[in-house]
Design a protein around this motif. Structure first.
Motif, mmCIF file in Angstrom:
data_model
loop_
_atom_site.group_PDB
_atom_site.id
_atom_site.type_symbol
_atom_site.label_atom_id
_atom_site.label_comp_id
_atom_site.label_asym_id
_atom_site.label_seq_id
_atom_site.Cartn_x
_atom_site.Cartn_y
_atom_site.Cartn_z
ATOM 1 N N ALA A 74 25.462 -7.451 -38.287
ATOM 2 C CA ALA A 74 25.734 -6.132 -38.872
ATOM 3 C C ALA A 74 27.240 -5.998 -39.060
ATOM 4 O O ALA A 74 27.950 -5.492 -38.189
ATOM 5 N N MET A 75 27.745 -6.451 -40.188
ATOM 6 C CA MET A 75 29.186 -6.617 -40.379
ATOM 7 C C MET A 75 29.870 -5.350 -40.875
ATOM 8 O O MET A 75 29.331 -4.611 -41.701
ATOM 9 N N ILE A 76 31.074 -5.103 -40.341
ATOM 10 C CA ILE A 76 31.987 -4.085 -40.841
ATOM 11 C C ILE A 76 33.282 -4.804 -41.214
ATOM 12 O O ILE A 76 33.815 -5.580 -40.425
ATOM 13 N N MET A 77 33.795 -4.528 -42.422
ATOM 14 C CA MET A 77 34.991 -5.207 -42.915
ATOM 15 C C MET A 77 36.184 -4.266 -42.851
ATOM 16 O O MET A 77 36.096 -3.107 -43.248
ATOM 17 N N PHE A 78 37.321 -4.790 -42.379
ATOM 18 C CA PHE A 78 38.561 -4.037 -42.246
ATOM 19 C C PHE A 78 39.629 -4.673 -43.122
ATOM 20 O O PHE A 78 40.051 -5.804 -42.848
ATOM 21 N N PRO A 79 40.109 -4.005 -44.165
ATOM 22 C CA PRO A 79 41.194 -4.575 -44.971
ATOM 23 C C PRO A 79 42.502 -4.598 -44.203
ATOM 24 O O PRO A 79 42.815 -3.669 -43.451
ATOM 25 N N ARG A 111 43.604 -2.436 -36.447
ATOM 26 C CA ARG A 111 43.329 -3.159 -35.197
ATOM 27 C C ARG A 111 42.790 -2.211 -34.139
ATOM 28 O O ARG A 111 41.867 -2.561 -33.384
ATOM 29 N N ASN A 112 43.341 -1.022 -34.072
ATOM 30 C CA ASN A 112 42.854 -0.039 -33.117
ATOM 31 C C ASN A 112 41.415 0.360 -33.438
ATOM 32 O O ASN A 112 40.580 0.492 -32.532
ATOM 33 N N ALA A 113 41.115 0.521 -34.735
ATOM 34 C CA ALA A 113 39.749 0.862 -35.140
ATOM 35 C C ALA A 113 38.784 -0.262 -34.797
ATOM 36 O O ALA A 113 37.656 -0.017 -34.329
ATOM 37 N N PHE A 114 39.187 -1.501 -35.035
ATOM 38 C CA PHE A 114 38.361 -2.656 -34.682
ATOM 39 C C PHE A 114 38.011 -2.619 -33.202
ATOM 40 O O PHE A 114 36.843 -2.780 -32.812
ATOM 41 N N THR A 115 39.012 -2.397 -32.364
ATOM 42 C CA THR A 115 38.790 -2.360 -30.912
ATOM 43 C C THR A 115 37.830 -1.243 -30.533
ATOM 44 O O THR A 115 36.958 -1.427 -29.670
ATOM 45 N N ARG A 116 37.958 -0.089 -31.178
ATOM 46 C CA ARG A 116 37.058 1.021 -30.878
ATOM 47 C C ARG A 116 35.623 0.682 -31.251
ATOM 48 O O ARG A 116 34.693 0.985 -30.497
ATOM 49 N N TRP A 117 35.420 0.032 -32.401
ATOM 50 C CA TRP A 117 34.063 -0.368 -32.788
ATOM 51 C C TRP A 117 33.491 -1.364 -31.781
ATOM 52 O O TRP A 117 32.302 -1.303 -31.443
ATOM 53 N N VAL A 171 36.300 7.146 -35.855
ATOM 54 C CA VAL A 171 36.988 5.853 -35.882
ATOM 55 C C VAL A 171 37.863 5.713 -37.124
ATOM 56 O O VAL A 171 38.921 5.081 -37.085
ATOM 57 N N SER A 172 37.433 6.311 -38.222
ATOM 58 C CA SER A 172 38.209 6.223 -39.464
ATOM 59 C C SER A 172 39.290 7.291 -39.545
ATOM 60 O O SER A 172 39.913 7.461 -40.603
#
Length: 342
Positions: A254-259, A271-277, A231-232
């Protein structure tokens, strides 16, 4: 109305849960008062949220069925004292026992502040805030010590005991939101500091709800580590997480933060990574509880039991109270008829 959680004592830190009574303007201009407020001249509108008959306030949480123009709130009494215990848990093998201990202390209302869990295979840290009369806070610290002493190798460190109201000097050195004073410290983790002189500017949070068990914490941690390289994009995207938080009773986030910032190409990758998660988590039975507007449809699509029965029910209600679809079309995945897809 967005259903967030705060930092102070339970149950007051549950934003929507601490509301009591609404006045709502519907799409046709009709004005509705919920709960006891439906009684003309009601004297208990902000004392009892349930009223009589089916409870409808939930239609306006994360919704687009009406415009809330008034809302009552339960306010937390100013606590006499506040103190935080920090628990160090060695190794992943003790996480199950640690979460069991935390759950017992919270369900007994010994720990009433918003807890956070950080860590990895080498060890974990729990922050356990307690609010209340000083005698009760001190007794709670003893209970925390006793409960975690049963877990081999675990240490408990009690922080400074603060008495309220805080004087100006003390207020300047504490985390203000823990005392009900709004500021931007919550967002400092992605802000400008010595280690990050050029911050991206903001963040998006992926916040799935997982079972509040040690087993679930370990499973989610492994899930995050296993999927992070893909994903990264091989590590070229940097996320912050997972951060485990208990904003509400019996709930684990269970939070993941995206700058995000001014680089449009980087924002698109985030945004693409967020959608994949979102999709990866849904496959494991974990789903987001709220989301930035751009992801409303993506997240709503994961709540798909029985051919999206919940969405279809919401659409029926939307069609009844807003047949022309004039209010916040698409909010949280609920679209009016003329814009509905499929």
């Amino acid at each position: 109305l967005d259903g967030g959680g705060g930092w102070t004592a339970s149950p007051f830190r549950d934003h929507f849960g601490s509301h009591c009574g609404m006045e709502v303007v519907l799409a046709d201009g009709d004005v509705v008062r919920t709960g006891m407020g439906a009684l003309p001249g009601a004297k208990s509108w902000q004392h009892n949220k349930w009223g009589y008959g089916p409870w409808v306030d939930g239609l306006f949480r994360q919704g687009n069925m009406g415009i809330v123009t008034k809302m009552g709130f339960y306010l937390m009494p100013r606590p006499e004292a506040m103190q935080t215990a920090t628990v160090q848990v060695p190794g992943e093998e003790n996480v199950v026992a640690a979460i069991d201990a935390l759950n017992l202390l919270e369900n007994q209302h010994v720990v009433n502040g918003s807890t956070q869990l950080f860590g990895g295979p080498q060890g974990w840290s729990l922050n356990l805030p307690v609010y209340g009369p000083e005698k009760i806070v001190r007794a709670a610290m003893e209970c925390i010590q006793d409960q975690f002493a049963k877990i081999r190798g675990t240490t408990v460190t009690t922080g400074e005991l603060f008495r309220t109201p805080l004087d100006a000097a003390t207020l300047e050195r504490v985390r203000k939101v823990n005392f009900g004073v709004p500021d931007l410290s919550t967002f400092g983790m992605l802000g400008r500091n010595q280690a990050n002189p050029s911050p991206p500017g903001g963040h998006m949070g992926f916040s799935p709800i997982i079972p509040r068990t040690g087993e679930a914490v370990l499973e989610y941690s492994r899930f995050y580590r296993d999927n992070l390289p893909a994903v990264s994009e091989g590590g070229s995207l940097r996320f912050m997480g997972p951060i485990f938080m208990t904003n509400w009773e019996r709930t684990m986030v269970a939070m993941i933060m995206f700058p995000v910032g001014k680089d449009k190409a980087m924002n698109a990758r985030m945004r693409n990574a967020f959608t994949r998660w979102v999709h990866l988590a849904a496959e494991r039975g974990w789903a987001e509880y709220r989301a930035p507007a751009v992801f409303h449809d993506v997240v709503a699509g994961t709540y798909s039991f029985n051919n999206h029965a919940l969405t279809r029910m919401r659409e029926k209600i939307k069609d009844a109270v807003d047949p022309n679809g004039i209010l916040s079309a698409g909010r949280y995945g609920v679209w009016p008829k003329h814009l509905r897809r499929g």
